[in-house]
Design an enzyme around this catalytic site. Structure first.
Site, PDB file in Angstrom:
ATOM      1  N   GLU A  56     -11.073  35.379   1.266  1.00  0.00           N
ATOM      2  CA  GLU A  56     -11.749  34.196   1.817  1.00  0.00           C
ATOM      3  C   GLU A  56     -11.717  34.180   3.339  1.00  0.00           C
ATOM      4  O   GLU A  56     -12.709  33.783   3.980  1.00  0.00           O
ATOM      5  CB  GLU A  56     -11.089  32.921   1.265  1.00  0.00           C
ATOM      6  N   LYS A  74     -10.580  45.264 -19.479  1.00  0.00           N
ATOM      7  CA  LYS A  74     -10.719  43.821 -19.649  1.00  0.00           C
ATOM      8  C   LYS A  74     -11.288  43.521 -21.033  1.00  0.00           C
ATOM      9  O   LYS A  74     -12.200  44.190 -21.489  1.00  0.00           O
ATOM     10  CB  LYS A  74     -11.651  43.238 -18.588  1.00  0.00           C
ATOM     11  N   ARG A  89      -7.690  28.518   1.889  1.00  0.00           N
ATOM     12  CA  ARG A  89      -6.965  29.702   2.336  1.00  0.00           C
ATOM     13  C   ARG A  89      -7.526  30.244   3.649  1.00  0.00           C
ATOM     14  O   ARG A  89      -6.907  31.084   4.294  1.00  0.00           O
ATOM     15  CB  ARG A  89      -7.044  30.788   1.263  1.00  0.00           C
TER      16      ARG A  89
END
Length: 622
Positions: free
Chosen positions: A367, A283, A395
């Protein structure tokens, strides 16, 4: 400059490896330059530059459909697929979206913004390709973080079952957990597993097994599989993908363009069903501040290009306020637990994790699991606070209904980023939480407009044991009130009557109250008296106050930072349906709202004090 000469992706196919490496540096510079001004997802996109270039060098992005999971790692994709000239408008009003978007470009195979969707979408495209008798590869690019979402494994399971040829999943592992494995032996194994000779031999062994008697064949196949599996368990990680039905290749250095090209080209040219290519990336690659602090630069606001220092006003955000208040509560009550779904910093829980590591749970991008995990904890007497962005909590609607609300479990939902969230756009606006929670029985929905009210609601919810509580609050700086709401003896259910004079009423909740208050002041200047009512609780409503308004007012105007359909105003209209009062709802329209500064978006949809004031005056004059 090679980048300046690239106007369409097919030009990349003609570049040499050395030119591709130069192009990668130029693309990274372009990304850092723009994101330092606009903000955005810097670290993820810097990590996938080399992969993007390799894919565009080997595939035709109009025939070979490439789906980027979430899309926040696809800035280089935008730059190299004809949008470099527009890239300065990234995440700006009427500019480029911060995510992939089919309406923005024919090169974007799928509109994204939420995680864990790419494998399902790419598999669906592959199925349609075959049914339509079309050609081309279907490729899903997914990060290791998004792979924690259950939907990814559902898609992997189905993809392994279907055994589609020319279906490739590229796992972008940017956590560096297996970086030590990217060495000579692993490179050799990756080349071998992707080689034609190895796969022909494997097929020949499999075909040979059919010539054996059934009882011997079973033992032969079992032995051959165990031999291969043993070798790969020693040399290759993540054998689970093979078990799911994917040919596994990797791990590969995701910043070695030459190696990427060799492996992906080999995989492209053989037909062995679905393939998973495991690449390892860093990253923030190419920009030292982002390499050192990839979490900070995952999703960043504007920053100083030279130093990487964030540009911030230093004021406390709603998320930080929630986190600090929860620490205060946890100090008094050992049963309080904090749960989030891969958004520790974003939801303000970093310090909570540091203070109470044993009482903090980051479940990854899952979630649904986070909600039912909280439900399980609450059955044993714990008090879970689940902090999730509004757009992501949707979600987990089934889990909210079935696992929490139905059994009346005392879980507290801290709904961050409620309302418009500016530059992140349509996929991230928290425009629907009032609507999708309003119809859930046993649910209490609270809407603070000030920092003091949020703290008071959290204190109140900590002691409430009769069922779930949802507290929604916006993104940005927390607004403090000159009138402090006491943390003791707080009752969120009675409406606050700020003004009780006039034949019209303005009823508002959450931070939309300040819009209603500004409209009230404009009406007062025109000597139009209006009652001003603030609802701290959207569910249950203060029915007595609202029925009283219906008996004394000709009009009730409602204000909310949520979709008008199914929101607070809709519930009030339903409550007062048989009353003679006329009710007009103000909120978000029935369409998705794009990216831009909140002020620009609110002006576009007409949700500003001046425009609302004019609508009210026009209504009164009709």
């Amino acid at each position: 400059m090679i980048l300046e000469q690239i106007t369409e992706p097919k030009q990349i196919q003609a570049l040499t490896v050395s030119e591709l490496k130069i192009l990668a540096k130029e693309v990274r510079s372009r990304i850092v330059e723009v994101v330092s001004k606009t903000g955005g997802h810097l670290a993820p996109s810097l990590g996938t530059v080399d992969l993007t270039i390799a894919l565009l060098h080997l595939f035709d992005p109009l025939k070979d459909r490439i789906v980027w999971d979430v899309g926040h790692q696809a800035y280089s994709w935008k730059i190299l697929t004809g949008r470099n000239a527009q890239f300065d408008t990234l995440r700006q009003y009427k500019g480029l979206s911060g995510f992939t978007n089919r309406e923005e470009s024919p090169y974007d195979a799928f509109t994204t913004g939420h995680s864990s969707t790419s494998i399902s979408a790419a598999l669906g495209i592959a199925c349609a390709r075959d049914l339509n008798n079309e050609q081309g590869h279907c490729i899903a690019v997914i990060g290791d973080g998004a792979l924690t979402g259950g939907m990814s494994f559902e898609a992997l399971n189905h993809g392994g079952h279907l055994q589609k040829d020319k279906f490739i999943v590229i796992l972008n592992d940017n956590e560096m957990s297996i970086s030590k494995n990217v060495g000579g032996l692993q490179k050799y194994m990756a080349r071998m597993l992707a080689s034609k000779s190895y796969n022909v031999l494997k097929k020949q062994v499999w075909d040979f097994s059919y010539t054996l008697p059934a009882n011997i064949r079973r033992s032969f196949i079992y032995g051959a599989q165990k031999l291969e599996e043993s070798m790969m368990n020693i040399l290759v990680p993540n054998i689970i993908f093979e078990d799911l039905g994917f040919k596994y290749v990797g791990p590969i250095d995701g910043h070695d363009i030459e190696q990427l090209l060799k492996i992906i080209k080999r995989v492209k040219n053989f037909m062995v069903g679905p393939v998973l290519i495991h690449i390892v990336t860093q990253k923030g690659k190419g920009y030292p501040p982002a390499e050192k602090n990839s979490e900070l630069f995952h999703g960043t606001g504007p920053f100083d290009l030279k130093t990487g220092k964030q540009i911030s006003d230093g004021k406390q955000t709603w998320s930080e306020l929630m986190g600090s208040t929860l620490i205060t509560l946890a100090q008094k009550d050992p049963k309080i637990i904090a749960i989030t779904a891969a958004m520790t910093a974003g939801t303000g829980l970093t310090k909570f994790e540091e203070t109470y590591p044993d009482r903090f749970f980051d479940v990854g991008i899952a979630e649904q699991h986070s909600v039912t995990l909280a439900a399980g904890m609450s059955t044993k007497g714990l008090k879970p606070f689940v902090a999730i962005y509004s757009t992501f909590l949707q979600r987990a609607l089934d889990q909210i209904i079935h696992d929490v609300a139905l059994p009346k479990l005392p879980v507290v939902f801290c709904i961050d980023r409620a309302g418009l969230v500016g530059e992140d756009g349509a996929t991230h606006h928290g425009a629907f939480d009032l609507s999708y929670l309003n119809f859930v029985p046993n649910m209490i929905i609270l809407t603070p407009s000030t920092a003091e009210e949020l703290s008071a609601m959290l204190f109140w919810a900590a002691s409430y044991q009769e069922g779930p509580v949802a507290i929604r609050y916006p993104r940005g700086t927390a607004i403090h009130s000159s009138v402090h709401k006491s943390l003791t003896n707080f009752n969120p259910f009675p409406a606050i009557i700020h003004s009780n004079k006039g034949k019209i009423a303005l009823v508002a909740c959450g931070d939309a109250f300040f819009t209603a208050e500004a409209v009230h002041n404009l009406l007062a200047k025109d000597k139009i008296p209006a009652q001003l009512i603030q609802l701290l609780s959207v569910k249950p409503l203060d029915e007595n106050t609202l029925l009283s308004l219906a008996s004394t007012c000709n009009y009730i105007f409602t204000f909310e930072n949520n979709a008008v359909i199914g929101g607070m105003g809709a519930r009030i209209a339903q409550l007062l349906a048989t009353e003679p009062v006329k009710i007009i709802n103000f909120g978000y329209p029935d369409h998705f709202i794009a990216q831009g500064k909140n002020s620009e978006l609110l002006d576009e949809i007409g949700f500003t004090p001046n425009k609302l004031y004019k609508q009210i005056v026009q209504t009164l004059n009709e």
